[in-house]
Scaffold this motif. Structure first.
Motif, PDB file in Angstrom:
ATOM      1  N   ARG A  73       0.675  -1.123   0.091  1.00  0.00           N
ATOM      2  CA  ARG A  73       0.033  -0.145   0.081  1.00  0.00           C
ATOM      3  C   ARG A  73       0.835   1.436   0.024  1.00  0.00           C
ATOM      4  N   VAL A  74       1.946   1.048   0.690  1.00  0.00           N
ATOM      5  CA  VAL A  74       2.846   2.520   0.813  1.00  0.00           C
ATOM      6  C   VAL A  74       3.305   2.716  -0.519  1.00  0.00           C
ATOM      7  N   THR A  75       3.882   1.587  -1.331  1.00  0.00           N
ATOM      8  CA  THR A  75       4.416   1.816  -2.739  1.00  0.00           C
ATOM      9  C   THR A  75       3.247   2.337  -3.568  1.00  0.00           C
ATOM     10  N   ARG A  76       1.997   1.729  -3.677  1.00  0.00           N
ATOM     11  CA  ARG A  76       1.181   1.831  -4.384  1.00  0.00           C
ATOM     12  C   ARG A  76       0.671   3.400  -4.263  1.00  0.00           C
ATOM     13  N   ALA A  77       0.448   3.846  -2.995  1.00  0.00           N
ATOM     14  CA  ALA A  77       0.122   5.163  -2.717  1.00  0.00           C
ATOM     15  C   ALA A  77       1.285   6.247  -3.257  1.00  0.00           C
ATOM     16  N   PHE A  78       2.367   5.851  -3.051  1.00  0.00           N
ATOM     17  CA  PHE A  78       3.515   6.775  -3.521  1.00  0.00           C
ATOM     18  C   PHE A  78       3.366   6.990  -5.001  1.00  0.00           C
ATOM     19  N   TRP A  79       3.087   5.755  -5.806  1.00  0.00           N
ATOM     20  CA  TRP A  79       3.152   6.096  -7.297  1.00  0.00           C
ATOM     21  C   TRP A  79       1.715   6.714  -7.800  1.00  0.00           C
ATOM     22  N   ILE A  80       0.795   6.467  -7.137  1.00  0.00           N
ATOM     23  CA  ILE A  80      -0.392   7.511  -7.348  1.00  0.00           C
ATOM     24  C   ILE A  80      -0.430   8.765  -6.957  1.00  0.00           C
ATOM     25  N   THR A  81       0.397   8.992  -6.009  1.00  0.00           N
ATOM     26  CA  THR A  81       0.733  10.393  -5.795  1.00  0.00           C
ATOM     27  C   THR A  81       1.527  11.147  -6.945  1.00  0.00           C
ATOM     28  N   VAL A  82       2.752  10.373  -6.988  1.00  0.00           N
ATOM     29  CA  VAL A  82       3.548  10.856  -8.222  1.00  0.00           C
ATOM     30  C   VAL A  82       3.025  11.064  -9.553  1.00  0.00           C
ATOM     31  N   ARG A  83       2.002  10.131  -9.903  1.00  0.00           N
ATOM     32  CA  ARG A  83       1.225  10.050 -11.402  1.00  0.00           C
ATOM     33  C   ARG A  83       0.501  11.307 -11.049  1.00  0.00           C
ATOM     34  N   LEU A  84      -0.517  11.600 -10.205  1.00  0.00           N
ATOM     35  CA  LEU A  84      -1.437  12.553 -10.111  1.00  0.00           C
ATOM     36  C   LEU A  84      -0.485  13.855 -10.368  1.00  0.00           C
ATOM     37  N   SER A  85       0.461  13.950  -9.406  1.00  0.00           N
ATOM     38  CA  SER A  85       1.247  15.162  -9.454  1.00  0.00           C
ATOM     39  C   SER A  85       1.951  15.574 -10.833  1.00  0.00           C
ATOM     40  N   THR A  86       2.334  14.527 -11.431  1.00  0.00           N
ATOM     41  CA  THR A  86       3.203  14.939 -12.599  1.00  0.00           C
ATOM     42  C   THR A  86       2.076  15.110 -13.759  1.00  0.00           C
TER      43      THR A  86
END
Length: 209
Positions: A73-86
């Motif tokens: 969940r940590v890694t999934r949440a991180f990549w979701i945040t990165v994609r949304l921000s990007t």
């Protein structure tokens, strides 16, 4: 408390020093250069505030999930945040590139300021989308108690790379060196963040076993 808060202190403290040095470097090229770089800095601050807000929204989820050993969940949440921000930063880049002159003119209706600020803004926009990964990498490590690596990334973008660059680039490229300094610093920060984040995810995978 100190270990968790130091990366934020470095980000903001070094950012203040970087701004001072940027103004000193721009002063060599007149008041128009100072005004233009200040405007570009304000625009970047507003955009980056959104990214920081998204990162701060991720941090409680990331911290809770890490503490609960929900590492996927940590890694999934991180990549979701990165994609949304990007995606948000790509949108800002496209809009900013098209309307650079108009955006600078909102702040100062001066031909020299608009000319210098337009080029500076467009150069900075070129590296803007990669800032999401850099910032959120720092926030992830800050959240999951990896303070040394978090401090290194926190110091990179506005300190470790920016400060030497703002002292060196203008000597070789003049005003263009001032205008391109942040973009070059962003690229170097990304090149530093990628291998560090590789080790972070490697350590997280080890915790899963």
């Amino acid at each position: 408390i100190i270990a968790a808060g130091l990366p934020s202190l470095l980000r903001q403290g070094l950012g203040s020093i970087a701004t001072i040095l940027l103004n000193v470097a721009a002063a060599s090229y007149g008041d128009a250069a100072i005004a233009a770089m200040s405007i570009v800095g304000r625009i970047s601050f507003v955009i980056n505030s959104v990214i920081i807000g998204l990162g701060q929204g991720f941090q409680p989820l990331g911290g809770f999930s890490f503490g609960a050993k929900l590492f996927d969940r940590v890694t999934r949440a991180f990549w979701i945040t990165v994609r949304l921000s990007t995606l948000f930063l790509v949108f800002c880049t496209v809009v900013g590139f098209i309307f650079s002159e108009e955006i600078i003119a909102w702040f100062r209706d001066d031909a020299d300021v608009i000319e210098i600020g337009t080029l500076a803004l467009r150069i900075q926009l070129c590296s803007l989308p990669i800032c999401a990964f850099i910032m959120h990498s720092n926030m992830l490590m800050q959240t999951i108690n990896m303070p040394l690596r978090a401090n290194l990334i926190a110091a990179a973008r506005r300190g470790l790379f920016f400060i030497p660059l703002i002292l060196v680039l203008p000597r070789f490229y003049g005003l263009l060196g001032v205008q391109m300094c942040q973009a070059v610093s962003d690229v170097l920060s990304l090149l530093l963040a990628i291998p560090i984040m590789y080790t972070v995810f490697k350590d997280i995978r080890k915790l899963k076993t």
